[in-house]
Design a protein around this motif. Structure first.
Motif, PDB file in Angstrom:
ATOM      1  N   PRO A  18       0.908  -1.194   0.131  1.00  0.00           N
ATOM      2  CA  PRO A  18      -0.045  -0.110   0.053  1.00  0.00           C
ATOM      3  C   PRO A  18       0.788   1.496  -0.073  1.00  0.00           C
ATOM      4  O   PRO A  18       0.308   2.411  -0.499  1.00  0.00           O
ATOM      5  CB  PRO A  18      -0.829  -0.051   1.374  1.00  0.00           C
ATOM      6  CG  PRO A  18       0.015  -0.923   2.014  1.00  0.00           C
ATOM      7  CD  PRO A  18       0.652  -1.986   1.266  1.00  0.00           C
ATOM      8  N   LEU A  19       2.219   1.238   0.058  1.00  0.00           N
ATOM      9  CA  LEU A  19       2.939   2.220   0.224  1.00  0.00           C
ATOM     10  C   LEU A  19       3.497   2.756  -1.115  1.00  0.00           C
ATOM     11  O   LEU A  19       4.228   3.823  -1.373  1.00  0.00           O
ATOM     12  CB  LEU A  19       4.208   2.122   1.187  1.00  0.00           C
ATOM     13  CG  LEU A  19       3.744   1.631   2.589  1.00  0.00           C
ATOM     14  CD1 LEU A  19       5.135   1.680   3.570  1.00  0.00           C
ATOM     15  CD2 LEU A  19       2.913   2.682   3.423  1.00  0.00           C
ATOM     16  N   VAL A  36      -1.098   4.216  -2.891  1.00  0.00           N
ATOM     17  CA  VAL A  36      -1.426   4.911  -1.752  1.00  0.00           C
ATOM     18  C   VAL A  36      -3.031   5.707  -1.679  1.00  0.00           C
ATOM     19  O   VAL A  36      -3.426   5.601  -0.646  1.00  0.00           O
ATOM     20  CB  VAL A  36      -0.444   6.384  -1.465  1.00  0.00           C
ATOM     21  CG1 VAL A  36      -1.056   7.330  -0.718  1.00  0.00           C
ATOM     22  CG2 VAL A  36       0.748   5.811  -1.507  1.00  0.00           C
ATOM     23  N   LEU A  37      -3.550   5.788  -2.756  1.00  0.00           N
ATOM     24  CA  LEU A  37      -4.840   6.457  -2.784  1.00  0.00           C
ATOM     25  C   LEU A  37      -5.866   5.336  -3.410  1.00  0.00           C
ATOM     26  O   LEU A  37      -6.912   5.546  -3.459  1.00  0.00           O
ATOM     27  CB  LEU A  37      -4.917   7.533  -3.759  1.00  0.00           C
ATOM     28  CG  LEU A  37      -4.345   8.945  -3.316  1.00  0.00           C
ATOM     29  CD1 LEU A  37      -4.695  10.178  -4.105  1.00  0.00           C
ATOM     30  CD2 LEU A  37      -5.044   9.306  -1.875  1.00  0.00           C
ATOM     31  N   LYS A  38      -5.447   4.108  -2.993  1.00  0.00           N
ATOM     32  CA  LYS A  38      -6.637   3.140  -3.399  1.00  0.00           C
ATOM     33  C   LYS A  38      -7.247   2.963  -1.972  1.00  0.00           C
ATOM     34  O   LYS A  38      -6.767   2.978  -0.795  1.00  0.00           O
ATOM     35  CB  LYS A  38      -5.744   1.628  -3.671  1.00  0.00           C
ATOM     36  CG  LYS A  38      -5.250   1.473  -5.127  1.00  0.00           C
ATOM     37  CD  LYS A  38      -4.875   0.298  -5.535  1.00  0.00           C
ATOM     38  CE  LYS A  38      -4.644   0.284  -7.070  1.00  0.00           C
ATOM     39  NZ  LYS A  38      -3.742  -0.846  -7.319  1.00  0.00           N
ATOM     40  N   PRO A  39      -8.647   2.478  -2.295  1.00  0.00           N
ATOM     41  CA  PRO A  39      -9.600   2.329  -1.156  1.00  0.00           C
ATOM     42  C   PRO A  39      -9.197   1.150  -0.295  1.00  0.00           C
ATOM     43  O   PRO A  39      -9.941   1.179   0.921  1.00  0.00           O
ATOM     44  CB  PRO A  39     -10.956   2.501  -1.822  1.00  0.00           C
ATOM     45  CG  PRO A  39     -10.694   1.983  -3.215  1.00  0.00           C
ATOM     46  CD  PRO A  39      -9.173   2.297  -3.629  1.00  0.00           C
ATOM     47  N   SER A  40      -8.600   0.140  -0.908  1.00  0.00           N
ATOM     48  CA  SER A  40      -8.376  -0.970   0.078  1.00  0.00           C
ATOM     49  C   SER A  40      -7.131  -1.569  -0.109  1.00  0.00           C
ATOM     50  O   SER A  40      -6.098  -1.050  -0.749  1.00  0.00           O
ATOM     51  CB  SER A  40      -9.220  -2.129  -0.335  1.00  0.00           C
ATOM     52  OG  SER A  40      -9.045  -2.305  -1.691  1.00  0.00           O
ATOM     53  N   ARG A  69      -4.901  -2.244   2.724  1.00  0.00           N
ATOM     54  CA  ARG A  69      -4.029  -1.652   3.943  1.00  0.00           C
ATOM     55  C   ARG A  69      -4.248  -2.929   5.275  1.00  0.00           C
ATOM     56  O   ARG A  69      -3.250  -2.510   6.213  1.00  0.00           O
ATOM     57  CB  ARG A  69      -4.393  -0.499   4.501  1.00  0.00           C
ATOM     58  CG  ARG A  69      -4.053   0.538   3.387  1.00  0.00           C
ATOM     59  CD  ARG A  69      -4.558   2.049   3.889  1.00  0.00           C
ATOM     60  NE  ARG A  69      -4.620   2.857   2.753  1.00  0.00           N
ATOM     61  CZ  ARG A  69      -5.642   3.140   1.940  1.00  0.00           C
ATOM     62  NH1 ARG A  69      -6.485   2.413   1.765  1.00  0.00           N
ATOM     63  NH2 ARG A  69      -5.097   3.896   0.664  1.00  0.00           N
ATOM     64  N   GLY A  70      -5.008  -3.725   5.143  1.00  0.00           N
ATOM     65  CA  GLY A  70      -5.160  -4.470   6.216  1.00  0.00           C
ATOM     66  C   GLY A  70      -4.113  -5.331   6.844  1.00  0.00           C
ATOM     67  O   GLY A  70      -3.713  -5.113   7.925  1.00  0.00           O
ATOM     68  N   PHE A  76      -1.085  -4.769   5.802  1.00  0.00           N
ATOM     69  CA  PHE A  76      -0.039  -4.180   6.111  1.00  0.00           C
ATOM     70  C   PHE A  76       0.013  -3.676   7.665  1.00  0.00           C
ATOM     71  O   PHE A  76       0.996  -3.699   8.359  1.00  0.00           O
ATOM     72  CB  PHE A  76      -0.042  -2.837   5.153  1.00  0.00           C
ATOM     73  CG  PHE A  76       1.100  -1.851   5.394  1.00  0.00           C
ATOM     74  CD1 PHE A  76       2.295  -2.336   5.085  1.00  0.00           C
ATOM     75  CD2 PHE A  76       0.896  -0.854   6.117  1.00  0.00           C
ATOM     76  CE1 PHE A  76       3.305  -1.239   5.239  1.00  0.00           C
ATOM     77  CE2 PHE A  76       1.701   0.232   6.599  1.00  0.00           C
ATOM     78  CZ  PHE A  76       3.039  -0.036   5.933  1.00  0.00           C
ATOM     79  N   TYR A  77      -1.110  -3.267   7.998  1.00  0.00           N
ATOM     80  CA  TYR A  77      -1.386  -2.992   9.439  1.00  0.00           C
ATOM     81  C   TYR A  77      -0.995  -3.862  10.295  1.00  0.00           C
ATOM     82  O   TYR A  77      -0.260  -3.963  11.435  1.00  0.00           O
ATOM     83  CB  TYR A  77      -2.753  -2.406   9.697  1.00  0.00           C
ATOM     84  CG  TYR A  77      -3.105  -0.833   9.228  1.00  0.00           C
ATOM     85  CD1 TYR A  77      -2.309   0.016   9.383  1.00  0.00           C
ATOM     86  CD2 TYR A  77      -4.399  -0.742   8.462  1.00  0.00           C
ATOM     87  CE1 TYR A  77      -2.534   1.284   8.982  1.00  0.00           C
ATOM     88  CE2 TYR A  77      -4.692   0.668   7.999  1.00  0.00           C
ATOM     89  CZ  TYR A  77      -3.528   1.546   8.324  1.00  0.00           C
ATOM     90  OH  TYR A  77      -3.880   2.736   7.746  1.00  0.00           O
ATOM     91  N   THR A 135       2.559  -4.359  10.689  1.00  0.00           N
ATOM     92  CA  THR A 135       3.207  -3.327  11.543  1.00  0.00           C
ATOM     93  C   THR A 135       3.087  -3.235  13.025  1.00  0.00           C
ATOM     94  O   THR A 135       3.976  -3.177  13.786  1.00  0.00           O
ATOM     95  CB  THR A 135       2.475  -2.103  10.992  1.00  0.00           C
ATOM     96  OG1 THR A 135       2.660  -1.826   9.725  1.00  0.00           O
ATOM     97  CG2 THR A 135       3.096  -0.818  11.824  1.00  0.00           C
ATOM     98  N   SER A 143      -9.415  -0.579   8.712  1.00  0.00           N
ATOM     99  CA  SER A 143      -8.491  -0.379   7.568  1.00  0.00           C
ATOM    100  C   SER A 143      -9.751   0.183   6.197  1.00  0.00           C
ATOM    101  O   SER A 143      -9.467   0.743   5.683  1.00  0.00           O
ATOM    102  CB  SER A 143      -7.707  -1.578   7.043  1.00  0.00           C
ATOM    103  OG  SER A 143      -8.550  -2.670   6.692  1.00  0.00           O
ATOM    104  N   GLY A 167      -9.940   3.484   4.058  1.00  0.00           N
ATOM    105  CA  GLY A 167     -10.445   3.456   2.659  1.00  0.00           C
ATOM    106  C   GLY A 167     -11.396   4.172   2.218  1.00  0.00           C
ATOM    107  O   GLY A 167     -11.453   4.934   1.476  1.00  0.00           O
ATOM    108  N   VAL A 211     -10.133   7.794   2.389  1.00  0.00           N
ATOM    109  CA  VAL A 211      -9.396   7.886   1.003  1.00  0.00           C
ATOM    110  C   VAL A 211     -10.342   8.150  -0.322  1.00  0.00           C
ATOM    111  O   VAL A 211     -10.130   8.871  -0.954  1.00  0.00           O
ATOM    112  CB  VAL A 211      -8.489   6.755   0.629  1.00  0.00           C
ATOM    113  CG1 VAL A 211      -7.883   6.785  -0.914  1.00  0.00           C
ATOM    114  CG2 VAL A 211      -7.490   6.681   1.932  1.00  0.00           C
ATOM    115  N   SER A 212     -11.416   7.211  -0.163  1.00  0.00           N
ATOM    116  CA  SER A 212     -12.407   7.244  -1.217  1.00  0.00           C
ATOM    117  C   SER A 212     -13.271   8.674  -1.170  1.00  0.00           C
ATOM    118  O   SER A 212     -13.395   9.292  -2.400  1.00  0.00           O
ATOM    119  CB  SER A 212     -13.563   6.156  -1.000  1.00  0.00           C
ATOM    120  OG  SER A 212     -13.306   5.072  -1.620  1.00  0.00           O
TER     121      SER A 212
END
Lengths: 153, 113
Positions: free
Chosen positions: A95-96, A101-105, A107-108, A110-111, A114, B56, B60, B63-64
């Protein structure tokens, strides 16, 4: 908790997310994690269970999600299992990356990576995917749980 | 999730409370932003000070909302991020995308710059 294991199984419905997050909070509180760490472990559990329900079992309520919590030596180990078809870890987009970066999904996971110390995925022989997440116990937590010696389940 | 809308100096402020999480709760925000765009609003400030939890999917949705407003020639900014939300945005490089403010007056004024 030092010798025990908690296992929960439920059908693939998002309404169970709050319940499982509450269980995570209780377990991590019992183990003596500080408030911030409890929050991030709870979020990691929630994100992984969401993935199991949504992407693994594709919201099929007939399919089960299993979650277990146990302590092994100096860490909390959380397993999350689904009955889905699995995925290639290498295909999970980063996602980085500028194009993501501006995608709506996306990231789960990745978090989860982290906030947890170790995260791994494996295909289960009987089908489905297992996510293994580990968080090292703090010294204070270890002292609280190791009275009577180390134990690994 | 609960959303209340008010207008401050030409800026539409959405006071959001509750959770922004997967499912029904996150689509509420999507609909609110879409409705504003349909009525011609182009300066939107999301007040997140009373948001208790964001997952998350909720990130999103933010962002949307941002890209939807930007694609229609508008601007969407954030107000009063909680410490946890700020961290979630920071580690996914989204604090470089969103303009975020702690002070409402400064946030509103920034739309005139």
């Amino acid at each position: 908790m030092k010798n025990g294991e908690i296992e929960i199984s439920f059908s693939s419905e998002l309404e169970y997310l709050d319940l499982i997050q509450n269980v995570s909070e209780s377990v991590t509180q019992t183990l003596g994690f500080d408030e911030d760490t409890r929050y991030w472990i709870g979020m990691s559990v929630r994100e992984s269970v969401t993935n199991a329900i949504q992407h693994g079992n594709k919201l099929d309520a007939e399919k089960k999600v299993g979650v277990s919590f146990r302590v092994a030596r100096d860490r909390l180990v959380i397993l999350i299992r689904d009955e889905g078809e699995g995925f290639e870890e290498s295909e999970i987009p980063n996602p980085l990356e500028p194009e993501n970066v501006l995608k709506p999904s996306g990231r789960g996971i990745f978090y989860v990576r982290t906030f947890m110390d170790e995260v791994s995925f494996r295909r289960l022989p009987e089908g489905g995917t297992e996510v293994k997440m580990e968080k090292k116990l703090s010294r204070r937590t270890q002292d609280k749980n190791n009275q009577g010696g180390d134990h690994e389940n | 999730m609960r959303i209340e809308t008010r207008k401050v100096g030409g800026v539409t402020v959405l006071d959001i409370s509750g959770r922004i999480t997967i499912g029904e709760e996150s689509t509420t925000l999507r609909k609110a932003v879409r409705d504003l765009l349909e009525t011609g609003e182009r300066k939107i400030l999301l007040n997140l000070g009373d948001v208790s939890y964001v997952d998350s999917s909720g990130i999103g949705e933010l962002v949307s909302a941002f890209t939807t407003v930007r694609n229609q020639g508008g601007r969407l900014k954030l107000l009063q991020l909680t410490k946890k939300l700020r961290e979630l945005l920071a580690i996914t490089k989204l604090l470089t995308v969103f303009e975020a403010f702690d002070d409402e007056d400064k946030a509103v004024a920034s739309f005139s710059e």
